[in-house]
Design an enzyme around this catalytic site. Structure first.
Site, PDB file in Angstrom:
ATOM      1  N   LYS A 145       0.830  -1.218   0.000  1.00  0.00           N
ATOM      2  CA  LYS A 145       0.000   0.000   0.000  1.00  0.00           C
ATOM      3  C   LYS A 145       0.857   1.257   0.000  1.00  0.00           C
ATOM      4  O   LYS A 145       0.606   2.184  -0.754  1.00  0.00           O
ATOM      5  CB  LYS A 145      -0.899   0.075   1.254  1.00  0.00           C
ATOM      6  CG  LYS A 145      -1.781  -1.100   1.500  1.00  0.00           C
ATOM      7  CD  LYS A 145      -2.658  -0.864   2.742  1.00  0.00           C
ATOM      8  CE  LYS A 145      -1.899  -0.681   4.040  1.00  0.00           C
ATOM      9  NZ  LYS A 145      -1.316  -1.901   4.595  1.00  0.00           N
TER      10      LYS A 145
ATOM     11  N   ARG B 247      -8.156   1.432  10.217  1.00  0.00           N
ATOM     12  CA  ARG B 247      -7.754   0.051  10.470  1.00  0.00           C
ATOM     13  C   ARG B 247      -8.747  -0.659  11.384  1.00  0.00           C
ATOM     14  O   ARG B 247      -8.556  -1.832  11.675  1.00  0.00           O
ATOM     15  CB  ARG B 247      -6.390   0.041  11.154  1.00  0.00           C
ATOM     16  CG  ARG B 247      -5.221  -0.362  10.235  1.00  0.00           C
ATOM     17  CD  ARG B 247      -3.975  -0.161  11.035  1.00  0.00           C
ATOM     18  NE  ARG B 247      -2.841  -0.903  10.649  1.00  0.00           N
ATOM     19  CZ  ARG B 247      -1.805  -0.410   9.973  1.00  0.00           C
ATOM     20  NH1 ARG B 247      -1.844   0.811   9.507  1.00  0.00           N
ATOM     21  NH2 ARG B 247      -0.747  -1.149   9.759  1.00  0.00           N
TER      22      ARG B 247
ATOM     23  N   ARG C 242      12.226  -6.671   4.075  1.00  0.00           N
ATOM     24  CA  ARG C 242      12.121  -5.215   3.880  1.00  0.00           C
ATOM     25  C   ARG C 242      13.197  -4.493   4.675  1.00  0.00           C
ATOM     26  O   ARG C 242      13.470  -4.830   5.823  1.00  0.00           O
ATOM     27  CB  ARG C 242      10.732  -4.750   4.319  1.00  0.00           C
ATOM     28  CG  ARG C 242      10.557  -3.247   4.225  1.00  0.00           C
ATOM     29  CD  ARG C 242       9.115  -2.855   4.168  1.00  0.00           C
ATOM     30  NE  ARG C 242       8.442  -2.986   5.452  1.00  0.00           N
ATOM     31  CZ  ARG C 242       7.171  -2.633   5.638  1.00  0.00           C
ATOM     32  NH1 ARG C 242       6.462  -2.152   4.627  1.00  0.00           N
ATOM     33  NH2 ARG C 242       6.609  -2.769   6.816  1.00  0.00           N
TER      34      ARG C 242
ATOM     35  N   ARG D 168      12.852  -2.605  10.369  1.00  0.00           N
ATOM     36  CA  ARG D 168      11.932  -2.062  11.373  1.00  0.00           C
ATOM     37  C   ARG D 168      11.713  -3.070  12.490  1.00  0.00           C
ATOM     38  O   ARG D 168      11.647  -4.262  12.236  1.00  0.00           O
ATOM     39  CB  ARG D 168      10.578  -1.748  10.704  1.00  0.00           C
ATOM     40  CG  ARG D 168      10.494  -0.335  10.164  1.00  0.00           C
ATOM     41  CD  ARG D 168       9.308  -0.131   9.272  1.00  0.00           C
ATOM     42  NE  ARG D 168       8.036  -0.615   9.796  1.00  0.00           N
ATOM     43  CZ  ARG D 168       6.871  -0.463   9.162  1.00  0.00           C
ATOM     44  NH1 ARG D 168       6.827   0.186   8.009  1.00  0.00           N
ATOM     45  NH2 ARG D 168       5.758  -0.924   9.677  1.00  0.00           N
TER      46      ARG D 168
ATOM     47  N   ARG E 249       1.005  -8.701  13.740  1.00  0.00           N
ATOM     48  CA  ARG E 249       0.365  -7.729  12.839  1.00  0.00           C
ATOM     49  C   ARG E 249      -0.642  -8.408  11.921  1.00  0.00           C
ATOM     50  O   ARG E 249      -1.707  -7.858  11.640  1.00  0.00           O
ATOM     51  CB  ARG E 249       1.435  -6.994  12.008  1.00  0.00           C
ATOM     52  CG  ARG E 249       2.237  -6.016  12.854  1.00  0.00           C
ATOM     53  CD  ARG E 249       3.533  -5.653  12.183  1.00  0.00           C
ATOM     54  NE  ARG E 249       3.365  -4.719  11.093  1.00  0.00           N
ATOM     55  CZ  ARG E 249       4.282  -4.532  10.133  1.00  0.00           C
ATOM     56  NH1 ARG E 249       5.393  -5.233  10.126  1.00  0.00           N
ATOM     57  NH2 ARG E 249       4.065  -3.644   9.190  1.00  0.00           N
TER      58      ARG E 249
HETATM   59  P1  AMP Z   1       2.212   0.624   9.063  1.00  0.00           P
HETATM   60  O1  AMP Z   1       3.447   1.345   8.675  1.00  0.00           O
HETATM   61  O2  AMP Z   1       0.985   1.153   8.381  1.00  0.00           O
HETATM   62  O3  AMP Z   1       2.341  -0.875   8.918  1.00  0.00           O
HETATM   63  O4  AMP Z   1       1.971   0.922  10.619  1.00  0.00           O
HETATM   64  C1  AMP Z   1       2.928   0.557  11.584  1.00  0.00           C
HETATM   65  C2  AMP Z   1       2.300   0.504  12.958  1.00  0.00           C
HETATM   66  O5  AMP Z   1       1.771   1.785  13.308  1.00  0.00           O
HETATM   67  C3  AMP Z   1       1.132  -0.453  13.107  1.00  0.00           C
HETATM   68  O6  AMP Z   1       1.522  -1.798  13.336  1.00  0.00           O
HETATM   69  C4  AMP Z   1       0.412   0.157  14.315  1.00  0.00           C
HETATM   70  O7  AMP Z   1       1.091  -0.137  15.515  1.00  0.00           O
HETATM   71  C5  AMP Z   1       0.570   1.651  14.047  1.00  0.00           C
HETATM   72  N1  AMP Z   1      -0.558   2.160  13.223  1.00  0.00           N
HETATM   73  C6  AMP Z   1      -0.485   2.666  11.958  1.00  0.00           C
HETATM   74  N2  AMP Z   1      -1.691   3.040  11.510  1.00  0.00           N
HETATM   75  C7  AMP Z   1      -2.567   2.741  12.506  1.00  0.00           C
HETATM   76  C8  AMP Z   1      -3.972   2.871  12.649  1.00  0.00           C
HETATM   77  N3  AMP Z   1      -4.748   3.371  11.658  1.00  0.00           N
HETATM   78  N4  AMP Z   1      -4.537   2.462  13.819  1.00  0.00           N
HETATM   79  C9  AMP Z   1      -3.802   1.971  14.822  1.00  0.00           C
HETATM   80  N5  AMP Z   1      -2.464   1.806  14.755  1.00  0.00           N
HETATM   81  C10 AMP Z   1      -1.843   2.189  13.604  1.00  0.00           C
END
Ligand code: AMP
Length: 218
Positions: free
Chosen positions: A13, A88, A127, A160, A171
């Site tokens: 995404k 989410r 990654r 990360r 996740r």
């Molecule tokens: P991402 O880079 O989108 O995979 O987000 C990394 C982490 O940020 C996730 O595993 C969550 O801990 C937090 N996070 C990102 N977006 C959200 C969201 N919309 N709601 C809750 N936690 C989020």
């Protein structure tokens, strides 16, 4: 163009959101990027979010909703936006609806990226990310030129903390339980488009551009 990119972690995404945002000159709002920056800068938001993020759990709805509300109020969003990684949860989707209604706006489309679980685990475990400019690479599919530093800004790449095996499993489980219900939520609202995200970046970009063609910014 006001769109949401939905899908499990690692479906691509963010990569596609960067490209579409550049092509259409719209803002990309990635809650993950904003939260990671807050963690790096050790702000109050970052201190609150870090523990959840390291474990691969979701940051509480109230925190991310406030953050997105602020971002949508910033200049630049009038031309359109791509929400990457938000909403989410169903409560986040409901709040997003309310914020947009209060601005007399509505979503054009929600694109659901689909990739097999096996491919997701491969993508996430290989990654490598730039902690400074957020660019991402992959040890096999898209290595950086030197293998260890960012092609864009020269910073040393990192894996990360939530791209470690245990956090990846969490996740994916969190996605199934809390985020996947949004597929039905947006399908019922006639906003959902399915996208096969399994191919190469260019290939997926072609398909995505086609899906989003009706929402081009002039
Ligand atoms: P991402 O880079 O989108 O995979 O987000 C990394 C982490 O940020 C996730 O595993 C969550 O801990 C937090 N996070 C990102 N977006 C959200 C969201 N919309 N709601 C809750 N936690 C989020």
């Amino acid at each position: 163009m006001r769109v949401v990119f939905l899908g499990a972690p690692g479906v691509g995404k963010g990569t596609q959101a960067d490209r579409i945002a550049a092509q259409h000159k719209v803002v990309k709002i990635s809650t993950g990027d904003v939260l990671r920056e807050a963690v790096r800068n050790q702000t109050a938001l970052g201190r609150e979010a870090k523990g959840f993020m390291d474990q691969g759990k979701l940051v509480p709805d109230s925190v991310v909703i406030g953050l997105v509300r602020d971002k949508l109020g910033e200049p630049g969003c009038e031309n359109g936006f791509i929400l990457d990684g938000f909403p989410r949860t169903v409560p986040q989707a409901e709040e997003l609806g309310k914020v947009l209604t209060s601005k007399q706006l509505k979503l054009d489309r929600v694109v659901n990226f689909q990739v097999s679980r096996e491919a997701i685990i491969n993508r996430l475990s290989g990654r490598r990310s730039c902690p400074k400019c957020q660019a991402t690479f992959h040890v096999n599919f898209a290595p950086s030129k030197t293998g260890s530093t960012c092609d864009r800004c020269g910073e040393t790449l990192v894996r990360r903390s939530d791209d470690q095996r245990g956090a990846i499993e969490t996740r994916l489980k969190v996605y199934e339980e809390q985020t996947a219900p949004l597929i039905q939520y947006y399908r019922e609202r006639k906003l959902l488009s399915e996208l096969d995200g399994s191919g190469a970046v260019e290939e997926v970009f072609e398909k995505l551009s086609h899906t989003l063609a009706p929402y081009k910014v002039a």
